[in-house]
Scaffold this motif. Structure first.
Motif, PDB file in Angstrom:
ATOM      1  N   ARG B 168       0.789  -1.144  -0.111  1.00 32.95           N
ATOM      2  CA  ARG B 168       0.163  -0.095  -0.011  1.00 32.95           C
ATOM      3  C   ARG B 168       0.870   1.318  -0.075  1.00 32.95           C
ATOM      4  NH1 ARG B 168      -5.523  -0.333   3.187  1.00 32.95           N
ATOM      5  NH2 ARG B 168      -5.892  -2.577   3.135  1.00 32.95           N
ATOM      6  N   VAL B 169       1.783   1.197   0.855  1.00 33.39           N
ATOM      7  CA  VAL B 169       2.836   2.467   0.897  1.00 33.39           C
ATOM      8  C   VAL B 169       3.576   2.637  -0.489  1.00 33.39           C
ATOM      9  CG1 VAL B 169       4.904   3.403   1.935  1.00 33.39           C
ATOM     10  CG2 VAL B 169       3.094   2.064   3.176  1.00 33.39           C
ATOM     11  N   ALA B 170       3.898   1.463  -1.125  1.00 36.47           N
ATOM     12  CA  ALA B 170       4.761   1.632  -2.514  1.00 36.47           C
ATOM     13  C   ALA B 170       3.716   2.094  -3.379  1.00 36.47           C
ATOM     14  CB  ALA B 170       5.156   0.141  -2.509  1.00 36.47           C
ATOM     15  N   LEU B 171       2.334   1.846  -3.117  1.00 32.01           N
ATOM     16  CA  LEU B 171       1.233   2.240  -4.267  1.00 32.01           C
ATOM     17  C   LEU B 171       1.093   3.825  -3.999  1.00 32.01           C
ATOM     18  CD1 LEU B 171      -0.667   1.800  -6.360  1.00 32.01           C
ATOM     19  CD2 LEU B 171      -2.300   0.966  -4.498  1.00 32.01           C
ATOM     20  N   ALA B 172       0.943   4.250  -2.827  1.00 28.39           N
ATOM     21  CA  ALA B 172       0.915   5.519  -2.400  1.00 28.39           C
ATOM     22  C   ALA B 172       2.263   6.263  -3.056  1.00 28.39           C
ATOM     23  CB  ALA B 172       0.937   5.687  -0.796  1.00 28.39           C
ATOM     24  N   ARG B 173       3.364   5.815  -2.934  1.00 29.00           N
ATOM     25  CA  ARG B 173       4.600   6.476  -3.332  1.00 29.00           C
ATOM     26  C   ARG B 173       4.426   6.481  -4.902  1.00 29.00           C
ATOM     27  NH1 ARG B 173      10.579   4.101  -2.465  1.00 29.00           N
ATOM     28  NH2 ARG B 173       9.724   2.693  -4.061  1.00 29.00           N
ATOM     29  N   ALA B 174       4.026   5.443  -5.545  1.00 27.02           N
ATOM     30  CA  ALA B 174       3.968   5.362  -6.940  1.00 27.02           C
ATOM     31  C   ALA B 174       2.868   6.646  -7.784  1.00 27.02           C
ATOM     32  CB  ALA B 174       3.460   4.039  -7.365  1.00 27.02           C
ATOM     33  N   ILE B 175       2.061   6.673  -6.679  1.00 25.66           N
ATOM     34  CA  ILE B 175       1.046   7.720  -7.309  1.00 25.66           C
ATOM     35  C   ILE B 175       1.185   9.079  -6.863  1.00 25.66           C
ATOM     36  CG2 ILE B 175      -0.822   6.185  -7.698  1.00 25.66           C
ATOM     37  CD1 ILE B 175      -2.245   6.992  -4.888  1.00 25.66           C
ATOM     38  N   ALA B 176       2.128   9.352  -5.747  1.00 27.98           N
ATOM     39  CA  ALA B 176       2.297  10.685  -5.266  1.00 27.98           C
ATOM     40  C   ALA B 176       2.680  11.684  -5.923  1.00 27.98           C
ATOM     41  CB  ALA B 176       3.443  10.379  -4.059  1.00 27.98           C
ATOM     42  N   THR B 177       3.370  11.490  -7.067  1.00 25.04           N
ATOM     43  CA  THR B 177       3.805  12.493  -8.017  1.00 25.04           C
ATOM     44  C   THR B 177       2.805  12.593  -9.152  1.00 25.04           C
ATOM     45  OG1 THR B 177       5.153  10.961  -9.349  1.00 25.04           O
ATOM     46  CG2 THR B 177       6.319  12.202  -7.531  1.00 25.04           C
ATOM     47  N   THR B 178       1.521  12.220  -9.166  1.00 18.70           N
ATOM     48  CA  THR B 178       0.402  12.264 -10.018  1.00 18.70           C
ATOM     49  C   THR B 178       1.045  11.860 -11.434  1.00 18.70           C
ATOM     50  OG1 THR B 178       0.805  14.392 -10.185  1.00 18.70           O
ATOM     51  CG2 THR B 178      -1.074  13.717  -9.024  1.00 18.70           C
ATOM     52  N   PRO B 179       1.561  10.629 -11.723  1.00 21.46           N
ATOM     53  CA  PRO B 179       2.176  10.157 -12.870  1.00 21.46           C
ATOM     54  C   PRO B 179       1.194  10.188 -13.951  1.00 21.46           C
ATOM     55  CG  PRO B 179       2.125   8.374 -11.307  1.00 21.46           C
ATOM     56  CD  PRO B 179       1.527   9.584 -10.712  1.00 21.46           C
ATOM     57  N   GLU B 180       1.635  10.256 -15.389  1.00 21.84           N
ATOM     58  CA  GLU B 180       0.683   9.818 -16.317  1.00 21.84           C
ATOM     59  C   GLU B 180       0.715   8.637 -16.769  1.00 21.84           C
ATOM     60  OE1 GLU B 180       2.046  12.286 -19.914  1.00 21.84           O
ATOM     61  OE2 GLU B 180       2.645  14.189 -18.476  1.00 21.84           O
ATOM     62  N   ILE B 181       1.687   7.950 -16.371  1.00 23.49           N
ATOM     63  CA  ILE B 181       1.787   6.405 -16.689  1.00 23.49           C
ATOM     64  C   ILE B 181       2.346   5.663 -15.369  1.00 23.49           C
ATOM     65  CG2 ILE B 181       2.831   4.371 -18.156  1.00 23.49           C
ATOM     66  CD1 ILE B 181       3.678   6.932 -20.181  1.00 23.49           C
ATOM     67  N   ILE B 182       1.675   4.608 -15.107  1.00 30.50           N
ATOM     68  CA  ILE B 182       2.237   3.859 -13.923  1.00 30.50           C
ATOM     69  C   ILE B 182       2.312   2.377 -14.259  1.00 30.50           C
ATOM     70  CG2 ILE B 182       1.574   3.299 -11.445  1.00 30.50           C
ATOM     71  CD1 ILE B 182      -0.569   5.203 -11.445  1.00 30.50           C
ATOM     72  N   PHE B 183       3.534   1.919 -13.888  1.00 30.09           N
ATOM     73  CA  PHE B 183       3.874   0.469 -14.055  1.00 30.09           C
ATOM     74  C   PHE B 183       3.525  -0.316 -12.727  1.00 30.09           C
ATOM     75  CE2 PHE B 183       6.310   3.211 -16.842  1.00 30.09           C
ATOM     76  CZ  PHE B 183       6.102   2.559 -18.042  1.00 30.09           C
ATOM     77  N   PHE B 184       2.998  -1.363 -12.841  1.00 31.22           N
ATOM     78  CA  PHE B 184       2.891  -2.134 -11.570  1.00 31.22           C
ATOM     79  C   PHE B 184       3.645  -3.621 -11.962  1.00 31.22           C
ATOM     80  CE2 PHE B 184      -0.856   0.315 -11.757  1.00 31.22           C
ATOM     81  CZ  PHE B 184      -0.854   0.824 -10.725  1.00 31.22           C
ATOM     82  N   ASP B 185       4.747  -3.874 -11.329  1.00 32.02           N
ATOM     83  CA  ASP B 185       5.555  -5.158 -11.384  1.00 32.02           C
ATOM     84  C   ASP B 185       5.110  -6.058 -10.359  1.00 32.02           C
ATOM     85  OD1 ASP B 185       7.309  -7.201 -11.643  1.00 32.02           O
ATOM     86  OD2 ASP B 185       9.106  -5.805 -11.453  1.00 32.02           O
ATOM     87  N   GLU B 186       4.428  -7.311 -10.910  1.00 35.59           N
ATOM     88  CA  GLU B 186       3.660  -8.134  -9.974  1.00 35.59           C
ATOM     89  C   GLU B 186       2.974  -7.504  -8.817  1.00 35.59           C
ATOM     90  OE1 GLU B 186       4.551 -11.805 -10.524  1.00 35.59           O
ATOM     91  OE2 GLU B 186       5.735 -11.455 -12.598  1.00 35.59           O
ATOM     92  N   PRO B 187       2.016  -7.034  -8.813  1.00 34.01           N
ATOM     93  CA  PRO B 187       1.587  -6.265  -7.586  1.00 34.01           C
ATOM     94  C   PRO B 187       1.061  -7.129  -6.459  1.00 34.01           C
ATOM     95  CG  PRO B 187       0.195  -5.733  -9.597  1.00 34.01           C
ATOM     96  CD  PRO B 187       1.127  -6.625 -10.036  1.00 34.01           C
TER      97      PRO B 187
END
Lengths: 260, 275
Positions: B168-187
């Motif tokens: 969950r924290v890693a997900l929050a970090r991935a979205i924190a910068t409001t990216p246009e493209i998000i990659f999920f490696d074996e979530p």
């Protein structure tokens, strides 16, 4: 056939050596170029400086103290045969400032800091934390490597300055209280004999050694792979290679500074 | 054994875009490690705003593809265009503005264990984008709330959290910068089925809220069915099938059938070595 294999393995090892040297130099140049450009990370630099400079003081101080003590004791056993005990302060202060201070501090820091850097960066590598830095728009060379190189380069000379003083003091302690030499004249001789150049050369060596320790720690950690075993291997390489390089560069720098 | 690359496909041909604006275009991508060919002329188009899930067995090149797109490892040949800008062969400084469009959720989380949770989440903002610490902290708490974590968790260190919490924290970090493209490696790898479903739902929600393009790689079919708009299957370094999620059960592709049903017998033979 066997002869050829033998030669091939020598050649292969030599090529591997040249390749590794090139990679390490490129790594250092990349880190320096990134480190020169903003953004800077003063907090990280400060933490590394405290880690390398301050927390290494007990280890370096103790080794320097005993090195100075042993130096005085050893030279006494040799010099007393020729009634040359009065040369002990000269020997102690020259050996410590020019040679033993930087080398001993360098080797101790290689064991303490080089290993820690390699283990930390290596663990970050195998757990994808370095890749994570990149995806968060933070350059790992700027964030991880540059502060450590700067801290190594600047803090080891300061450490060695302290080590020099403690080492000479160790020699003084043994001479004055165990060997019954005159304390006042010991100090007088030390001060008279010492030249600025001796200390400066030692500190310059220390700066190079500090850079080497941080560089080998970062390089080996950065390129570690294969989980816990890889991090262990990286730590070993970092300590062994920086210790060897310290002694090699000690010779090269001595040649450069003192052979005229 | 037939050539997988000429295997019949019932869905759209491999790599064909289904929408109008293409966010990521990969052409003829090649990557080898020593003699082992991992990516063998891979073609793939990813539309803006879609959620693409790339499925495939271990060692088929899923992670390598992702790392090539992210620029973490250099491709040997081929082309990767993000919004029409070529990134293969570009320098690190040319790639830097591109990286700002990306967010990435790593398989193991890859949280910085020396920093507390909130600093992990705010890291890309404070360190990468010069946001003030107080402002970064405020955004971090907001993003943590979005993944269902309270302020009490923000002060903890990653080592103190369970696997699901770390994700969950890693997900929050991935979205924190409001990216246009998000990659999920074996979530969902390594999570129990319930936690995995929670993470899947959070992924769907976060991607929808951001309006981002999502690219996931996984071998978890439950996760695929939950988060995908479109599914692509990678095998021997190429995309051998792609199609909308609904068509996955009647793809007519024996490789896809074997994979989604998890059968040991079939055209796919597992490699012994990882790479």
């Amino acid at each position: 056939m066997n002869d050829r294999n033998f030669l091939a393995s020598i050649g292969g090892a030599f090529l591997e050596f040249l390749g590794a040297t090139g990679r390490i130099v490129l790594f250092a140049v990349t880190a320096i170029l990134y480190g020169l450009r903003p953004p800077y990370y003063p907090r990280l630099l400060l933490r590394q400086m405290v880690d390398i400079g301050f927390y290494s003081l007990p280890v370096v101080g103790l080794t320097a103290l005993f090195t100075g003590m042993v130096l005085a004791l050893q030279s006494y056993t040799g010099f007393s045969r020729f009634a040359a005990e009065s040369a002990i302060p000269n020997i102690v202060i020259l050996s410590v400032t020019r040679e033993l201070g930087p080398v001993i501090a360098g080797l101790m820091v290689a064991g303490r800091i080089g290993a820690a850097i390699a283990a930390e960066i290596g663990t970050m590598r195998v757990t994808d934390q370095i890749d994570a830095l990149t995806t968060l728009s933070v350059n790992p060379f700027r964030y991880l490597v540059a502060p450590r190189l700067v801290a190594g380069f600047t803090m080891l000379p300061l450490l060695v300055l302290v080590a020099d003083i403690i080492g000479v003091f160790g020699g003084f302690l043994v001479s004055a209280y165990k060997l019954d030499l005159n304390g006042a004249s010991y100090i007088q001789r030390s001060v008279d004999f010492l030249q600025t150049q001796d200390v400066v050369a030692g500190l310059a060596k220390a700066a190079v050694f500090g850079f080497i320790v941080a560089l080998m720690g970062c390089y080996n950690g950065y390129h570690s792979k294969g989980g816990a075993q890889g991090v262990g291997a990286a730590t070993t390489y970092a300590v062994v290679s920086s210790s060897i390089l310290i002694l090699v560069f000690d010779y090269i720098l001595t040649e450069a500074f003192f052979s005229r | 054994m037939s050539d997988p690359h000429s295997a019949p496909t019932a869905g759209t041909p491999a790599g064909t875009p289904t929408g109008t604006s293409v966010k990521i275009a990969v052409r003829g991508l090649r990557k080898s490690f020593g003699r082992k060919v991992v990516l063998d002329g891979l073609d793939l188009d990813i539309d803006a705003g879609e959620s693409l899930v790339i499925i495939g067995g271990s060692g088929t090149g899923k992670s390598v593809l992702l790392k090539c797109i992210l620029g973490l490892i250099p491709a040997d040949a081929g082309s990767i265009k993000i919004d029409g800008v070529e990134i293969v062969g570009s320098s690190a400084s040319e790639r830097e503005p591109m990286m700002r469009k990306f967010g990435m959720l790593f398989q193991g989380g890859a949280l910085f264990d020396s920093l507390p949770v909130w600093e992990n989440v705010a890291f890309g903002l404070i360190m990468g984008r010069n946001v003030k610490r107080s402002e970064g902290r405020r955004i971090a708490l907001e993003k943590l709330a979005a993944v269902g974590l309270g302020e009490d968790v923000a002060k903890l260190y990653p080592g103190e959290l369970s696997g699901g919490m770390q994700k969950r924290v890693a997900l929050a970090r991935a979205i924190a910068t409001t990216p246009e493209i998000i990659f999920f490696d074996e979530p969902t790898t390594g999570l129990d089925p319930i936690t995995a479903d929670v993470i899947n739902e959070l992924i769907v929600k976060c991607v929808r809220d951001l309006g981002a393009t999502a690219v996931s790689i996984t071998h978890d079919m439950a996760s695929t069915r939950k988060i995908a708009d479109r599914v692509a299957m990678i095998y021997q370094g190429r995309i051998i099938w792609s199609g909308p999620k609904a068509s996955i059960d009647n793809s007519g592709n024996p490789y896809v059938d074997q994979f989604i049903h998890g059968r040991a017998d079939g055209p796919i033979k597992m490699d012994v070595r990882a790479r």
